[in-house]
Design an enzyme around this catalytic site. Structure first.
Site, PDB file in Angstrom:
ATOM      1  N   ASP A 135       0.850  -1.191   0.000  1.00  0.00           N
ATOM      2  CA  ASP A 135       0.000   0.000   0.000  1.00  0.00           C
ATOM      3  C   ASP A 135       0.886   1.242   0.000  1.00  0.00           C
ATOM      4  O   ASP A 135       2.056   1.199   0.380  1.00  0.00           O
ATOM      5  CB  ASP A 135      -0.945   0.004   1.201  1.00  0.00           C
ATOM      6  CG  ASP A 135      -0.207  -0.038   2.537  1.00  0.00           C
ATOM      7  OD1 ASP A 135       0.841  -0.711   2.622  1.00  0.00           O
ATOM      8  OD2 ASP A 135      -0.679   0.589   3.507  1.00  0.00           O
ATOM      9  N   GLU A 178      -0.225  -1.341   5.799  1.00  0.00           N
ATOM     10  CA  GLU A 178       0.900  -0.928   6.637  1.00  0.00           C
ATOM     11  C   GLU A 178       0.931   0.571   6.856  1.00  0.00           C
ATOM     12  O   GLU A 178       1.255   1.041   7.947  1.00  0.00           O
ATOM     13  CB  GLU A 178       2.211  -1.400   6.005  1.00  0.00           C
ATOM     14  CG  GLU A 178       3.445  -1.248   6.890  1.00  0.00           C
ATOM     15  CD  GLU A 178       4.147   0.109   6.784  1.00  0.00           C
ATOM     16  OE1 GLU A 178       5.074   0.361   7.566  1.00  0.00           O
ATOM     17  OE2 GLU A 178       3.768   0.922   5.904  1.00  0.00           O
TER      18      GLU A 178
END
Length: 415
Positions: free
Chosen positions: A79, A144
């Site tokens: 991400d 994350e």
């Protein structure tokens, strides 16, 4: 191991790695919206010959090479953060830019470049027959940026994937990293009483109550604990909010978010109590608490956790540190620099919560993280692919039998 052949293949695959990274950059993939990125990674893993590729219920993608008894993991969170103000970008953050040396685009360093190198390390292992008594799992982890390590809480506890060690492929500026400070997200809330703004003396302004707290937090930052390797603890006020009946009224609540970085010796309880002890916090009767994270992943799975991300540090002579040092020396003919990250990684869960040793080596530079015109370097993509291909065999042959039963986290926690 014939290090020269590993490097030659890594260099040969530079165009494929670059093309793959450009494809990933072109897919917007902020936290909780990584589906397109995950599917593209799965496609590339299957294309280069991974033995098995799975997407777990949280949305993490796990690609496996080999079938041996030693489970070794390599992790890249896939991400990204948003792009911020487009005025600060010289190039479109998703179309990016490429020349002979660099690739620009959101996520280039933080940290989908690591994924590109890992996937092609798998191909190098297959091409050169480097499979040994190990299974390597390449993990593309989600969420994350929102919540460090949440993905690995899920992978370890729910997927039951428990590796002997994990290579974190966050950017390391060409160095080997063996730890970093932890962090936590703290909320400080003041309460007041609203009234009409034309007569503010009738109310109790929650924003005014917050003002001296902000000043004392700024001073507290200057006096936090230090550590000779990990560095000093820190804090910054990252957000401020309020409630009020209108713009013509006194605010009846105000709260701030504090990004607190924890060095060796600092626990979350210690950090919260430091703020509770501030005179301004006591005078305002402010509430101090830790945030919780419960945002659904792109698969709509909710896996709540407190926003506490523990500090971790492994010893310089640990077998996994030595494994990477040997790989580096064999490939590049010189000694590596061993250091630590300034920011935090998924290691906060893997090592910080569960005691599974982590070691860092990844393409890109820390100062590119979350920055406009984010870039990575093609040479580093190549070097990292070679390292990731070499690490598992070196570990199995030289260090697997030297692994301690438990890896000590070299961090004394103050309650």
């Amino acid at each position: 191991m014939e290090f020269t052949k590993v490097l030659e293949l890594a260099k040969k695959y530079e165009p494929e790695m670059s093309r793959f990274l450009r494809d990933l950059i072109a897919i917007p993939g902020e936290s909780c919206d990584e589906k397109g990125t995950v599917l593209r990674i799965k496609e590339e893993m299957e294309k280069v010959g991974f033995d098995k590729v799975e997407i777990d219920p949280q949305g993490n993608v796990l690609g496996y090479i080999g079938h041996g008894k030693h489970l070794i993991a390599m992790d890249a969170h896939i991400d990204t953060v948003g792009v911020g103000s487009l005025e600060n970008w010289q190039y479109d953050p998703y179309k990016g830019f490429e020349d002979d040396e660099i690739i620009i685009g959101r996520g280039a360093s933080d940290q989908i470049g690591g994924m590109a190198s890992m996937v092609y390390a798998g191909k190098i292992i297959k091409d050169l027959g480097l499979e040994d008594d190990y299974t390597m799992v390449v993990v593309g982890s989600v969420q994350e940026e929102d919540c460090d390590g949440l993905c690995w809480q899920y992978i370890i506890k729910e997927d039951k994937v428990v590796p002997e060690f994990v290579v974190i492929t966050e950017p390391t500026d060409g160095k080997i990293y063996r730890g970093h400070r932890g962090r936590m997200e703290i909320k400080v809330l003041t309460k007041g009483v609203s009234c009409h703004g034309s007569a503010p003396e009738r109310g109790d302004n929650a924003i005014y109550k917050m003002a001296p707290i902000l000043q004392e937090l700024r001073s507290l930052h200057e006096n936090l604990m230090d550590h000779p390797f990990l560095g000093k603890g820190s804090l910054t006020v990252s957000e401020i909010f309020h409630t009020s009946p209108s713009r013509c009224a006194v605010a009846d609540s105000c709260w701030i978010s504090v990004d607190r970085r924890l060095t060796a010796g600092e626990s979350w309880e210690y950090a919260v109590q430091q703020i509770k002890n501030l005179p301004s916090v006591k005078a305002a009767n402010a509430e101090v608490s830790m945030y919780m994270y419960d945002r659904p992943s792109y698969t709509n799975l909710v896996y709540p956790t407190e926003c506490y991300f523990p500090t971790w540090l492994i010893e310089e002579g640990h077998p996994v540190t030595s494994t990477l040092e040997d790989a580096y020396k064999g490939l590049f003919g010189k000694d590596p620099v061993v250091d630590k990250w300034t920011f935090s990684t998924n290691g906060v869960s893997i090592m910080g919560r569960y005691g599974i040793p982590c070691i860092g080596f990844g393409p890109g530079h820390e100062d590119q993280a979350h920055a406009p015109n984010e870039r990575t370097w093609k040479k580093e993509l190549v070097d990292c692919a070679a390292m990731y291909a070499a690490i598992p065999s070196i570990y199995v042959k030289e260090y697997a039998d030297k692994m301690p039963k438990d890896t000590e986290n070299l961090v004394e926690i103050k309650k």
